[in-house]
Design a protein around this motif. Sequence first.
Motif, PDB file in Angstrom:
ATOM      1  N   VAL A   6       0.818  -1.170   0.163  1.00 40.85           N
ATOM      2  CA  VAL A   6       0.098   0.038   0.125  1.00 40.85           C
ATOM      3  C   VAL A   6       0.937   1.181   0.009  1.00 40.85           C
ATOM      4  CG1 VAL A   6      -1.804   1.149   1.446  1.00 40.85           C
ATOM      5  CG2 VAL A   6      -1.833  -1.000   1.254  1.00 40.85           C
ATOM      6  N   SER A  53      -2.615   6.616  -1.430  1.00 47.29           N
ATOM      7  CA  SER A  53      -3.432   5.746  -1.962  1.00 47.29           C
ATOM      8  C   SER A  53      -4.943   6.034  -1.377  1.00 47.29           C
ATOM      9  CB  SER A  53      -3.320   4.343  -1.713  1.00 47.29           C
ATOM     10  OG  SER A  53      -2.116   3.915  -2.204  1.00 47.29           O
ATOM     11  N   ILE A  56      -8.662   4.538  -0.570  1.00 41.51           N
ATOM     12  CA  ILE A  56      -9.444   3.031  -0.335  1.00 41.51           C
ATOM     13  C   ILE A  56     -10.718   3.499   0.008  1.00 41.51           C
ATOM     14  CG2 ILE A  56      -9.415   1.246   1.094  1.00 41.51           C
ATOM     15  CD1 ILE A  56      -6.402   1.277   1.314  1.00 41.51           C
TER      16      ILE A  56
END
Length: 62
Positions: free
Chosen positions: A15, A19, A21
């Motif tokens: 990860v 990022s 999510i």
Amino acid sequence: MDGLIDWLKRHRKEVLVGSVITVAGIAFVVISAGAGLLVLAPVVLMTSSESQPEDSVAGGAQ
């Protein structure tokens, strides 16, 4: 959320910080809290409430 936390623990190295999510329709950004600790911050916390609305292009007061 428990499933996501377990997944993050298993895939910490994959990860990337920054990022996005999505969990149950809520977007989170992965941030680093140092020493390899990953934190999920709701995207709504990353926005600024100080933005000024722009005048509309058509029909705006001059």
